[in-house]
Motif scaffolding. Sequence first.
Motif, PDB file in Angstrom:
ATOM      1  N   PHE A   1       0.853  -1.186   0.000  1.00 40.73           N
ATOM      2  CA  PHE A   1       0.000   0.000   0.000  1.00 40.73           C
ATOM      3  C   PHE A   1       0.891   1.240   0.000  1.00 40.73           C
ATOM      4  N   LEU A   2       0.308   2.373  -0.392  1.00 34.49           N
ATOM      5  CA  LEU A   2       1.052   3.633  -0.398  1.00 34.49           C
ATOM      6  C   LEU A   2       0.448   4.563   0.650  1.00 34.49           C
ATOM      7  N   GLY A   3       1.260   5.007   1.589  1.00 34.99           N
ATOM      8  CA  GLY A   3       0.796   5.918   2.633  1.00 34.99           C
ATOM      9  C   GLY A   3       0.791   7.338   2.094  1.00 34.99           C
ATOM     10  N   ILE A   4      -0.377   7.977   2.121  1.00 35.17           N
ATOM     11  CA  ILE A   4      -0.494   9.334   1.580  1.00 35.17           C
ATOM     12  C   ILE A   4      -0.828  10.311   2.701  1.00 35.17           C
ATOM     13  N   GLY A   5      -0.022  11.369   2.796  1.00 38.51           N
ATOM     14  CA  GLY A   5      -0.209  12.347   3.871  1.00 38.51           C
ATOM     15  C   GLY A   5      -0.249  13.773   3.359  1.00 38.51           C
ATOM     16  N   GLY A   6       0.117  14.693   4.234  1.00 38.58           N
ATOM     17  CA  GLY A   6       0.008  16.123   3.960  1.00 38.58           C
ATOM     18  C   GLY A   6       0.714  16.615   2.709  1.00 38.58           C
ATOM     19  N   VAL A   7       1.758  15.898   2.276  1.00 38.72           N
ATOM     20  CA  VAL A   7       2.533  16.323   1.099  1.00 38.72           C
ATOM     21  C   VAL A   7       1.617  16.530  -0.112  1.00 38.72           C
ATOM     22  N   VAL A   8       0.563  15.714  -0.205  1.00 39.29           N
ATOM     23  CA  VAL A   8      -0.335  15.801  -1.360  1.00 39.29           C
ATOM     24  C   VAL A   8      -1.017  17.174  -1.450  1.00 39.29           C
ATOM     25  N   THR A   9      -1.128  17.843  -0.310  1.00 36.01           N
ATOM     26  CA  THR A   9      -1.799  19.160  -0.291  1.00 36.01           C
ATOM     27  C   THR A   9      -0.847  20.314  -0.623  1.00 36.01           C
ATOM     28  N   PHE A  10       0.454  20.024  -0.688  1.00 32.73           N
ATOM     29  CA  PHE A  10       1.426  21.093  -0.941  1.00 32.73           C
ATOM     30  C   PHE A  10       1.312  21.566  -2.389  1.00 32.73           C
ATOM     31  N   LYS A  11       1.427  22.860  -2.556  1.00 35.12           N
ATOM     32  CA  LYS A  11       1.217  23.484  -3.858  1.00 35.12           C
ATOM     33  C   LYS A  11       2.147  22.933  -4.942  1.00 35.12           C
ATOM     34  N   ASN A  12       3.420  22.751  -4.578  1.00 31.64           N
ATOM     35  CA  ASN A  12       4.406  22.350  -5.594  1.00 31.64           C
ATOM     36  C   ASN A  12       4.584  20.832  -5.699  1.00 31.64           C
ATOM     37  N   SER A  13       3.688  20.059  -5.053  1.00 27.77           N
ATOM     38  CA  SER A  13       3.868  18.605  -5.045  1.00 27.77           C
ATOM     39  C   SER A  13       3.325  17.961  -6.321  1.00 27.77           C
ATOM     40  N   HIS A  14       4.108  17.047  -6.875  1.00 35.61           N
ATOM     41  CA  HIS A  14       3.668  16.328  -8.086  1.00 35.61           C
ATOM     42  C   HIS A  14       2.805  15.121  -7.702  1.00 35.61           C
ATOM     43  N   LEU A  15       2.674  14.901  -6.389  1.00 32.28           N
ATOM     44  CA  LEU A  15       1.955  13.724  -5.902  1.00 32.28           C
ATOM     45  C   LEU A  15       0.490  13.710  -6.343  1.00 32.28           C
ATOM     46  N   LYS A  16      -0.064  14.916  -6.526  1.00 30.19           N
ATOM     47  CA  LYS A  16      -1.472  15.018  -6.981  1.00 30.19           C
ATOM     48  C   LYS A  16      -1.672  14.269  -8.304  1.00 30.19           C
ATOM     49  N   GLU A  17      -0.762  14.533  -9.257  1.00 34.84           N
ATOM     50  CA  GLU A  17      -0.882  13.910 -10.587  1.00 34.84           C
ATOM     51  C   GLU A  17      -0.728  12.388 -10.470  1.00 34.84           C
ATOM     52  N   VAL A  18       0.248  11.965  -9.633  1.00 34.06           N
ATOM     53  CA  VAL A  18       0.472  10.522  -9.455  1.00 34.06           C
ATOM     54  C   VAL A  18      -0.757   9.889  -8.804  1.00 34.06           C
ATOM     55  N   LEU A  19      -1.231  10.546  -7.754  1.00 34.86           N
ATOM     56  CA  LEU A  19      -2.355   9.988  -6.988  1.00 34.86           C
ATOM     57  C   LEU A  19      -3.628   9.883  -7.832  1.00 34.86           C
ATOM     58  N   SER A  20      -3.796  10.817  -8.776  1.00 37.00           N
ATOM     59  CA  SER A  20      -5.008  10.778  -9.589  1.00 37.00           C
ATOM     60  C   SER A  20      -5.054   9.496 -10.425  1.00 37.00           C
ATOM     61  N   GLN A  21      -3.907   8.822 -10.566  1.00 41.05           N
ATOM     62  CA  GLN A  21      -3.879   7.580 -11.361  1.00 41.05           C
ATOM     63  C   GLN A  21      -3.717   6.327 -10.506  1.00 41.05           C
ATOM     64  N   ILE A  22      -3.812   6.502  -9.196  1.00 36.88           N
ATOM     65  CA  ILE A  22      -3.687   5.356  -8.281  1.00 36.88           C
ATOM     66  C   ILE A  22      -5.062   5.074  -7.681  1.00 36.88           C
ATOM     67  N   PRO A  23      -5.495   3.818  -7.676  1.00 37.21           N
ATOM     68  CA  PRO A  23      -6.814   3.538  -7.096  1.00 37.21           C
ATOM     69  C   PRO A  23      -6.825   3.716  -5.574  1.00 37.21           C
ATOM     70  N   LEU A  24      -7.956   4.131  -5.042  1.00 37.07           N
ATOM     71  CA  LEU A  24      -8.093   4.282  -3.583  1.00 37.07           C
ATOM     72  C   LEU A  24      -7.809   2.962  -2.871  1.00 37.07           C
ATOM     73  N   GLU A  25      -8.024   1.862  -3.577  1.00 37.93           N
ATOM     74  CA  GLU A  25      -7.808   0.529  -2.993  1.00 37.93           C
ATOM     75  C   GLU A  25      -6.339   0.280  -2.652  1.00 37.93           C
ATOM     76  N   SER A  26      -5.438   1.162  -3.103  1.00 39.49           N
ATOM     77  CA  SER A  26      -4.012   0.961  -2.831  1.00 39.49           C
ATOM     78  C   SER A  26      -3.429   1.977  -1.858  1.00 39.49           C
ATOM     79  N   ILE A  27      -4.268   2.831  -1.296  1.00 39.85           N
ATOM     80  CA  ILE A  27      -3.679   3.848  -0.422  1.00 39.85           C
ATOM     81  C   ILE A  27      -4.164   3.759   1.035  1.00 39.85           C
ATOM     82  N   LEU A  28      -3.331   4.297   1.902  1.00 34.63           N
ATOM     83  CA  LEU A  28      -3.667   4.438   3.323  1.00 34.63           C
ATOM     84  C   LEU A  28      -3.481   5.906   3.687  1.00 34.63           C
TER      85      LEU A  28
END
Length: 249
Positions: free
Chosen positions: A167-194
Amino acid sequence: MIDTHCHFDVKSKDLLKKELKEIYQNGVEKLIVSCCTKEEQMKNIPLLLNEDMVYLSLGFHPEEAGKISTEDLNHLEKMLKSLPHVVAVGEIGLDYFYTKDQKKEQIQLFESQLKIAERLHLPVVIHSRDATEDTINLLQKYKINGVIHCFSGSLETAKIYMKMGFFLGIGGVVTFKNSHLKEVLSQIPLESILLETDSPYLTPVPYRGKENSPKYLPIIAQFIADLKQKDIKIVEEITNSNCKQIFHI
Ligand SMILES: [Zn+2]
Protein backbone atom coordinates in the motif's frame (compact mmCIF):
# COMPACT_ATOMS: atom_id res chain seq x y z
CA MET A 1 -11.00 7.31 9.95
CA ILE A 2 -7.61 5.90 10.83
CA ASP A 3 -4.29 7.74 10.93
CA THR A 4 -1.99 4.90 9.88
CA HIS A 5 1.24 6.75 10.67
CA CYS A 6 2.03 9.33 13.32
CA HIS A 7 4.57 10.01 16.04
CA PHE A 8 3.90 11.09 19.57
CA ASP A 9 6.11 12.76 22.07
CA VAL A 10 4.14 11.68 25.10
CA LYS A 11 4.62 14.17 27.92
CA SER A 12 2.23 12.66 30.43
CA LYS A 13 -0.73 10.31 30.61
CA ASP A 14 -3.10 13.23 31.28
CA LEU A 15 -1.89 15.28 28.30
CA LEU A 16 -2.08 12.19 26.11
CA LYS A 17 -5.68 11.54 27.15
CA LYS A 18 -6.58 15.15 26.41
CA GLU A 19 -4.93 15.02 23.00
CA LEU A 20 -6.53 11.69 22.09
CA LYS A 21 -9.94 13.05 23.00
CA GLU A 22 -9.47 16.04 20.72
CA ILE A 23 -8.28 13.81 17.87
CA TYR A 24 -11.31 11.54 18.34
CA GLN A 25 -13.67 14.52 18.32
CA ASN A 26 -12.21 15.50 14.94
CA GLY A 27 -13.32 12.18 13.45
CA VAL A 28 -10.11 10.17 13.78
CA GLU A 29 -10.99 7.02 15.70
CA LYS A 30 -7.74 5.08 15.57
CA LEU A 31 -4.03 5.81 15.31
CA ILE A 32 -0.99 3.74 14.49
CA VAL A 33 1.88 5.33 16.37
CA SER A 34 5.36 4.71 15.03
CA CYS A 35 7.99 4.23 17.75
CA CYS A 36 11.24 3.90 15.86
CA THR A 37 14.12 4.74 18.17
CA LYS A 38 15.17 3.08 21.43
CA GLU A 39 14.47 6.31 23.30
CA GLU A 40 11.00 6.68 21.80
CA GLN A 41 10.16 3.09 22.63
CA MET A 42 11.34 3.34 26.21
CA LYS A 43 9.56 6.60 26.89
CA ASN A 44 6.36 6.23 24.89
CA ILE A 45 5.33 2.58 24.90
CA PRO A 46 4.39 2.41 28.61
CA LEU A 47 2.21 5.51 28.21
CA LEU A 48 0.62 4.47 24.93
CA LEU A 49 -0.25 0.94 26.02
CA ASN A 50 -3.83 0.33 27.10
CA GLU A 51 -5.20 3.25 25.10
CA ASP A 52 -8.05 1.75 23.10
CA MET A 53 -7.57 3.94 20.04
CA VAL A 54 -3.78 3.56 19.86
CA TYR A 55 -2.00 0.83 17.90
CA LEU A 56 1.76 0.49 17.66
CA SER A 57 4.33 0.08 14.94
CA LEU A 58 7.74 -0.78 16.39
CA GLY A 59 11.11 -0.83 14.70
CA PHE A 60 14.39 0.99 14.18
CA HIS A 61 14.52 3.91 11.73
CA PRO A 62 17.38 3.92 9.18
CA GLU A 63 18.89 6.92 10.97
CA GLU A 64 19.49 4.58 13.93
CA ALA A 65 21.88 2.48 11.82
CA GLY A 66 25.15 1.89 13.62
CA LYS A 67 23.52 2.34 17.05
CA ILE A 68 21.52 -0.90 17.22
CA SER A 69 22.96 -4.09 18.70
CA THR A 70 21.88 -7.71 18.27
CA GLU A 71 20.51 -7.46 21.79
CA ASP A 72 18.36 -4.48 20.77
CA LEU A 73 16.99 -6.46 17.83
CA ASN A 74 16.19 -9.42 20.10
CA HIS A 75 14.40 -7.09 22.48
CA LEU A 76 12.44 -5.58 19.58
CA GLU A 77 11.34 -9.02 18.43
CA LYS A 78 10.21 -9.85 21.96
CA MET A 79 8.13 -6.67 22.15
CA LEU A 80 6.61 -7.29 18.72
CA LYS A 81 5.58 -10.76 19.85
CA SER A 82 4.24 -9.97 23.27
CA LEU A 83 2.83 -6.44 23.47
CA PRO A 84 -0.87 -5.83 22.82
CA HIS A 85 -1.99 -3.62 19.92
CA VAL A 86 1.27 -4.09 17.98
CA VAL A 87 0.32 -4.19 14.30
CA ALA A 88 3.53 -3.70 12.31
CA VAL A 89 7.33 -3.57 12.17
CA GLY A 90 8.33 0.01 11.42
CA GLU A 91 9.19 2.39 10.45
CA ILE A 92 12.18 0.70 8.89
CA GLY A 93 13.99 1.25 5.62
CA LEU A 94 16.67 3.29 3.91
CA ASP A 95 17.41 7.00 3.92
CA TYR A 96 20.21 8.11 1.63
CA PHE A 97 19.20 11.76 1.83
CA TYR A 98 20.99 12.59 5.07
CA THR A 99 23.13 9.55 5.76
CA LYS A 100 24.53 8.20 2.54
CA ASP A 101 27.78 7.32 4.31
CA GLN A 102 26.05 4.61 6.34
CA LYS A 103 24.58 2.67 3.44
CA LYS A 104 26.05 -0.65 4.54
CA GLU A 105 24.86 -0.30 8.13
CA GLN A 106 21.41 0.82 6.99
CA ILE A 107 20.98 -2.15 4.67
CA GLN A 108 22.07 -4.51 7.45
CA LEU A 109 19.64 -3.02 9.97
CA PHE A 110 16.83 -3.01 7.40
CA GLU A 111 17.35 -6.66 6.46
CA SER A 112 17.52 -7.82 10.09
CA GLN A 113 14.10 -6.27 10.63
CA LEU A 114 12.64 -7.60 7.37
CA LYS A 115 13.62 -11.05 8.64
CA ILE A 116 11.86 -10.41 11.94
CA ALA A 117 8.71 -9.28 10.11
CA GLU A 118 8.79 -12.38 7.94
CA ARG A 119 9.23 -14.65 10.97
CA LEU A 120 6.38 -13.02 12.89
CA HIS A 121 4.09 -12.59 9.87
CA LEU A 122 3.80 -8.88 10.55
CA PRO A 123 3.44 -6.18 7.88
CA VAL A 124 6.21 -3.59 7.52
CA VAL A 125 6.03 0.20 7.48
CA ILE A 126 8.70 1.42 5.08
CA HIS A 127 10.64 4.67 5.19
CA SER A 128 12.47 5.16 1.89
CA ARG A 129 14.17 8.38 0.87
CA ASP A 130 16.42 8.69 -2.17
CA ALA A 131 16.76 4.91 -2.01
CA THR A 132 13.97 3.50 -4.21
CA GLU A 133 16.03 0.96 -6.10
CA ASP A 134 17.68 -0.59 -3.04
CA THR A 135 14.37 -0.57 -1.15
CA ILE A 136 12.57 -2.47 -3.91
CA ASN A 137 15.39 -4.97 -4.31
CA LEU A 138 15.53 -5.73 -0.58
CA LEU A 139 11.76 -5.97 -0.15
CA GLN A 140 11.58 -8.46 -3.00
CA LYS A 141 13.87 -10.85 -1.12
CA TYR A 142 11.30 -11.47 1.61
CA LYS A 143 7.77 -12.78 1.88
CA ILE A 144 6.24 -9.68 3.38
CA ASN A 145 3.73 -6.96 2.71
CA GLY A 146 3.09 -3.55 4.17
CA VAL A 147 2.98 0.13 3.37
CA ILE A 148 5.38 2.60 1.77
CA HIS A 149 4.99 5.34 4.31
CA CYS A 150 4.85 8.95 3.05
CA PHE A 151 4.96 7.86 -0.57
CA SER A 152 5.98 10.68 -2.89
CA GLY A 153 7.59 8.88 -5.83
CA SER A 154 6.70 8.60 -9.50
CA LEU A 155 3.77 6.75 -11.01
CA GLU A 156 6.19 4.15 -12.30
CA THR A 157 7.52 3.50 -8.77
CA ALA A 158 3.97 3.45 -7.39
CA LYS A 159 3.04 0.76 -9.90
CA ILE A 160 6.01 -1.41 -8.87
CA TYR A 161 5.06 -1.20 -5.19
CA MET A 162 1.40 -1.89 -5.93
CA LYS A 163 2.34 -4.92 -8.01
CA MET A 164 4.35 -6.18 -5.02
CA GLY A 165 1.18 -5.91 -2.94
CA PHE A 166 2.27 -2.85 -0.97
CA PHE A 167 0.00 0.00 0.00
CA LEU A 168 1.05 3.63 -0.40
CA GLY A 169 0.80 5.92 2.63
CA ILE A 170 -0.49 9.33 1.58
CA GLY A 171 -0.21 12.35 3.87
CA GLY A 172 0.01 16.12 3.96
CA VAL A 173 2.53 16.32 1.10
CA VAL A 174 -0.33 15.80 -1.36
CA THR A 175 -1.80 19.16 -0.29
CA PHE A 176 1.43 21.09 -0.94
CA LYS A 177 1.22 23.48 -3.86
CA ASN A 178 4.41 22.35 -5.59
CA SER A 179 3.87 18.60 -5.05
CA HIS A 180 3.67 16.33 -8.09
CA LEU A 181 1.95 13.72 -5.90
CA LYS A 182 -1.47 15.02 -6.98
CA GLU A 183 -0.88 13.91 -10.59
CA VAL A 184 0.47 10.52 -9.46
CA LEU A 185 -2.35 9.99 -6.99
CA SER A 186 -5.01 10.78 -9.59
CA GLN A 187 -3.88 7.58 -11.36
CA ILE A 188 -3.69 5.36 -8.28
CA PRO A 189 -6.81 3.54 -7.10
CA LEU A 190 -8.09 4.28 -3.58
CA GLU A 191 -7.81 0.53 -2.99
CA SER A 192 -4.01 0.96 -2.83
CA ILE A 193 -3.68 3.85 -0.42
CA LEU A 194 -3.67 4.44 3.32
CA LEU A 195 -4.22 7.78 5.04
CA GLU A 196 -1.53 9.14 7.34
CA THR A 197 -0.39 12.42 8.87
CA ASP A 198 3.21 11.60 9.91
CA SER A 199 2.45 14.05 12.71
CA PRO A 200 4.21 16.13 14.06
CA TYR A 201 5.84 16.54 10.61
CA LEU A 202 4.44 17.47 7.19
CA THR A 203 1.42 19.50 8.29
CA PRO A 204 -1.18 19.77 5.50
CA VAL A 205 -2.27 23.03 3.89
CA PRO A 206 -3.76 25.35 5.27
CA TYR A 207 -1.96 24.64 8.56
CA ARG A 208 1.51 24.29 7.04
CA GLY A 209 4.08 25.86 9.35
CA LYS A 210 2.19 24.77 12.47
CA GLU A 211 2.85 21.52 14.28
CA ASN A 212 0.98 18.64 12.70
CA SER A 213 -1.55 16.47 14.55
CA PRO A 214 -3.61 13.40 13.67
CA LYS A 215 -6.64 15.69 14.08
CA TYR A 216 -5.80 17.13 10.63
CA LEU A 217 -6.27 13.76 8.92
CA PRO A 218 -9.78 14.66 7.64
CA ILE A 219 -8.19 17.59 5.72
CA ILE A 220 -6.00 15.12 3.84
CA ALA A 221 -8.96 12.78 3.26
CA GLN A 222 -11.06 15.66 1.93
CA PHE A 223 -8.25 16.76 -0.38
CA ILE A 224 -8.00 13.24 -1.82
CA ALA A 225 -11.80 13.04 -2.12
CA ASP A 226 -11.84 16.30 -4.14
CA LEU A 227 -8.96 15.10 -6.31
CA LYS A 228 -10.79 11.84 -7.03
CA GLN A 229 -14.18 13.58 -7.31
CA LYS A 230 -15.58 11.21 -4.73
CA ASP A 231 -17.38 11.75 -1.45
CA ILE A 232 -15.09 11.81 1.61
CA LYS A 233 -17.20 8.94 3.02
CA ILE A 234 -16.05 6.74 0.11
CA VAL A 235 -12.40 7.65 0.78
CA GLU A 236 -12.89 6.79 4.44
CA GLU A 237 -14.67 3.52 3.72
CA ILE A 238 -12.10 2.23 1.22
CA THR A 239 -9.00 3.29 3.19
CA ASN A 240 -10.48 1.80 6.38
CA SER A 241 -11.01 -1.45 4.55
CA ASN A 242 -7.39 -1.32 3.26
CA CYS A 243 -6.23 -0.78 6.83
CA LYS A 244 -8.21 -3.78 8.00
CA GLN A 245 -6.72 -5.89 5.25
CA ILE A 246 -3.11 -5.05 6.07
CA PHE A 247 -3.07 -4.29 9.83
CA HIS A 248 -6.19 -6.22 10.90
CA ILE A 249 -7.69 -3.23 12.70
ZN1 LIG B 1 7.29 8.55 10.49
